[in-house]
Design an enzyme around this catalytic site. Structure first.
Site, mmCIF file in Angstrom:
data_model
loop_
_atom_site.group_PDB
_atom_site.id
_atom_site.type_symbol
_atom_site.label_atom_id
_atom_site.label_comp_id
_atom_site.label_asym_id
_atom_site.label_seq_id
_atom_site.Cartn_x
_atom_site.Cartn_y
_atom_site.Cartn_z
ATOM 1 N N CYS A 1 0.811 -1.229 0.000
ATOM 2 C CA CYS A 1 0.000 0.000 0.000
ATOM 3 C C CYS A 1 0.842 1.275 0.000
ATOM 4 O O CYS A 1 0.434 2.273 -0.586
ATOM 5 C CB CYS A 1 -0.966 -0.015 1.186
ATOM 6 S SG CYS A 1 -2.172 -1.347 1.053
ATOM 7 N N ASN B 1 -10.326 0.306 1.020
ATOM 8 C CA ASN B 1 -8.869 0.419 0.932
ATOM 9 C C ASN B 1 -8.442 0.196 -0.524
ATOM 10 O O ASN B 1 -8.484 -0.925 -1.021
ATOM 11 C CB ASN B 1 -8.255 -0.632 1.859
ATOM 12 C CG ASN B 1 -6.733 -0.630 1.835
ATOM 13 O OD1 ASN B 1 -6.116 0.025 0.996
ATOM 14 N ND2 ASN B 1 -6.131 -1.371 2.756
ATOM 15 N N HIS C 1 -3.222 6.837 4.855
ATOM 16 C CA HIS C 1 -3.703 5.691 4.076
ATOM 17 C C HIS C 1 -5.119 5.351 4.534
ATOM 18 O O HIS C 1 -5.398 5.285 5.738
ATOM 19 C CB HIS C 1 -2.751 4.515 4.311
ATOM 20 C CG HIS C 1 -3.169 3.244 3.647
ATOM 21 N ND1 HIS C 1 -3.747 3.199 2.396
ATOM 22 C CD2 HIS C 1 -3.086 1.949 4.073
ATOM 23 C CE1 HIS C 1 -3.995 1.944 2.071
ATOM 24 N NE2 HIS C 1 -3.617 1.168 3.082
HETATM 25 O O1 UT7 Z 1 -3.497 -1.870 3.561
HETATM 26 C C1 UT7 Z 1 -3.569 -3.124 4.192
HETATM 27 C C2 UT7 Z 1 -3.833 -2.881 5.528
HETATM 28 N N1 UT7 Z 1 -4.728 -3.775 6.222
HETATM 29 C C3 UT7 Z 1 -5.447 -3.264 7.223
HETATM 30 O O2 UT7 Z 1 -5.425 -2.094 7.494
HETATM 31 C C4 UT7 Z 1 -6.247 -4.186 8.065
HETATM 32 C C5 UT7 Z 1 -5.998 -3.941 9.520
HETATM 33 N N2 UT7 Z 1 -6.937 -4.702 10.357
HETATM 34 C C6 UT7 Z 1 -8.219 -4.321 10.450
HETATM 35 O O3 UT7 Z 1 -8.644 -3.350 9.845
HETATM 36 C C7 UT7 Z 1 -9.088 -5.095 11.378
HETATM 37 O O4 UT7 Z 1 -8.307 -6.021 12.112
HETATM 38 C C8 UT7 Z 1 -10.215 -5.879 10.644
HETATM 39 C C9 UT7 Z 1 -11.231 -4.900 10.108
HETATM 40 C C10 UT7 Z 1 -9.637 -6.706 9.513
HETATM 41 C C11 UT7 Z 1 -10.920 -6.794 11.620
HETATM 42 O O5 UT7 Z 1 -11.428 -6.054 12.728
HETATM 43 P P1 UT7 Z 1 -11.205 -6.571 14.205
HETATM 44 O O6 UT7 Z 1 -11.919 -5.653 15.104
HETATM 45 O O7 UT7 Z 1 -9.716 -6.740 14.393
HETATM 46 O O8 UT7 Z 1 -11.978 -7.944 14.192
HETATM 47 P P2 UT7 Z 1 -11.402 -9.408 14.484
HETATM 48 O O9 UT7 Z 1 -10.500 -9.866 13.377
HETATM 49 O O10 UT7 Z 1 -10.872 -9.420 15.881
HETATM 50 O O11 UT7 Z 1 -12.721 -10.257 14.419
HETATM 51 C C12 UT7 Z 1 -13.776 -10.102 15.371
HETATM 52 C C13 UT7 Z 1 -14.922 -11.030 15.000
HETATM 53 C C14 UT7 Z 1 -14.462 -12.448 14.686
HETATM 54 O O12 UT7 Z 1 -15.428 -13.345 15.169
HETATM 55 P P3 UT7 Z 1 -15.182 -14.116 16.564
HETATM 56 O O13 UT7 Z 1 -13.931 -14.894 16.355
HETATM 57 O O14 UT7 Z 1 -15.037 -13.042 17.603
HETATM 58 O O15 UT7 Z 1 -16.428 -14.942 16.683
HETATM 59 C C15 UT7 Z 1 -14.484 -12.509 13.183
HETATM 60 O O16 UT7 Z 1 -14.690 -13.802 12.670
HETATM 61 O O17 UT7 Z 1 -15.551 -10.551 13.816
HETATM 62 C C16 UT7 Z 1 -15.650 -11.609 12.860
HETATM 63 N N3 UT7 Z 1 -15.602 -11.053 11.535
HETATM 64 C C17 UT7 Z 1 -16.679 -10.606 10.858
HETATM 65 N N4 UT7 Z 1 -17.968 -10.586 11.173
HETATM 66 C C18 UT7 Z 1 -18.825 -10.057 10.257
HETATM 67 C C19 UT7 Z 1 -14.491 -10.836 10.770
HETATM 68 N N5 UT7 Z 1 -14.841 -10.277 9.598
HETATM 69 C C20 UT7 Z 1 -16.184 -10.136 9.634
HETATM 70 C C21 UT7 Z 1 -17.121 -9.613 8.734
HETATM 71 N N6 UT7 Z 1 -18.423 -9.590 9.082
HETATM 72 N N7 UT7 Z 1 -16.768 -9.108 7.524
#
Ligand code: UT7
Length: 333
Positions: free
Chosen positions: A119, A285, A255
């Site tokens: 990115c 993104n 970003h």
């Molecule tokens: O330029 C590249 C850069 N990349 C980024 O900037 C990404 C950086 N990371 C993030 O933005 C965040 O970590 C995410 C948006 C990817 C995820 O958010 P989070 O608050 O860290 O969520 P998590 O991964 O801790 O997941 C929480 C829960 C999980 O369920 P359980 O295990 O708690 O039951 C996931 O399975 O949310 C679930 N989950 C979703 N639920 C509904 C993950 N994705 C989704 C979804 N819809 N799309």
């Protein structure tokens, strides 16, 4: 070139963008993966993104972003371009470079290469263009960030497919009057974090043994922690290198990956909301194109004036990061 005739100041003089017309909302995504608008908005700030058609590729988007430059500034904007750098993670082909395709499409007498730094690629491209012009190797560089990550994400993986969108930006880097232009660049990398965000090319695994799957993989939580930390430190380093204070910055253009990351950096840096540019809500993104697309919107809404100091900061796979300060120069072509 004699040292006395080298440019004193080098900066951005023109900016164009392009996003595909197809809008895909969170509600649309909820029909194909187990997600919902409330989750995506509350965790990322994203409501919709633009997705390229089957016959639109990184070269297509790059051409359109350059067309937009020409529409806005006239054909003189491309006169004298002697180097094209395209930052992308999703090139049409490994070779020829997309930059060579841009060079021939617009009939430029220019060198051309693609740059891969995830990115942060476009900020890396700006820093390279700055160095080429400052040293006298080139006079006018066309830099492009163009991305079609929608073509490589796993559309069955709800943890990644909701995050990305497609788009492109194109900008000219050349000599500017004294006082304007780039004031600093910070480039960083920590390859130990490569295992947190990767996509397959030739090798079956990373040197640490991590097997690489076919589609884009991301450990969101790890990237999130890194992103918040690095946005803060890279911002402070860019200011220190420019010998400036945060109060000197007219607009912070980070970003556009996740509004929570942007807001965490804003809160840490104690920046007022009006000094922070964000449009992640409408584009998701767009990787290498995200800062250019945000900068364009800031220009279109009069949030950037001639002489404003802008702080750009970005992070991504590698793990890599980049930041810099640029004083905006409003050039008439
Ligand atoms: O330029 C590249 C850069 N990349 C980024 O900037 C990404 C950086 N990371 C993030 O933005 C965040 O970590 C995410 C948006 C990817 C995820 O958010 P989070 O608050 O860290 O969520 P998590 O991964 O801790 O997941 C929480 C829960 C999980 O369920 P359980 O295990 O708690 O039951 C996931 O399975 O949310 C679930 N989950 C979703 N639920 C509904 C993950 N994705 C989704 C979804 N819809 N799309």
């Amino acid at each position: 070139m004699k040292p006395s005739s080298l440019p004193h100041a080098v900066g951005l003089t023109a900016l164009g963008t392009y996003v595909p017309s197809k809008v895909v909302t969170n509600h649309d995504l909820a029909k194909i993966v187990d997600t919902n608008d409330e989750w995506v908005v509350s965790r990322t700030g994203i409501k919709e993104r633009r997705i390229s058609e089957d016959n639109e590729f990184v070269s297509t988007l790059a051409f359109r972003a350059v067309d937009n430059l020409v529409q806005k500034y006239g054909s003189a904007v491309l006169e004298g371009v002697d180097l094209v750098i395209v930052a992308t993670n999703t090139p049409d082909a490994l070779f020829p470079s997309t930059a060579a395709l841009v060079q021939s499409h617009f009939g430029l007498k220019a060198g051309a290469f693609d740059l891969l730094a995830a990115c942060p690629g476009w900020i890396y491209a700006l820093s390279a263009a700055h160095a080429y012009v400052k040293s006298g190797v080139c006079k006018k560089v066309l830099t492009i960030g163009s991305e079609v990550l929608s073509k490589v994400v796993d559309w069955t993986d709800r943890t990644t497919c909701v995050l990305f969108g497609d788009g492109a930006c194109a900008a000219i880097v050349e000599e500017v009057p004294d006082g304007y232009g780039f004031k600093s660049f910070v480039l960083g990398s920590d390859g130990l974090g490569g295992k947190h965000l990767y996509m397959k090319c030739v090798a079956p695994s990373l040197p640490d043994g991590t097997m690489i799957q076919d589609k884009l993989y991301m450990n969101g939580r790890e990237v999130f922690k890194f992103a918040v930390r690095i946005m803060e430190s890279a911002t402070i380093q860019a200011l220190e290198k420019a010998d400036m204070k945060l109060e000197d910055i007219a607009l912070f253009i980070p970003h556009q990956a996740n509004y929570r990351i942007i807001d965490a950096a804003r809160a840490y840096l104690k920046l007022p909301l009006e000094k922070v540019m964000s449009n992640v809500e409408r584009y998701g993104n767009t990787s290498t194109a995200s800062i250019g697309i945000a900068m364009q919107e800031a220009l279109d809404t009069n949030r950037i004036k001639d002489g404003d100091d802008l702080l750009l900061v970005t992070f991504g796979a590698g793990l890599t990061w980049a930041s810099g300060v640029v004083r905006w120069y409003h050039k008439s072509f």
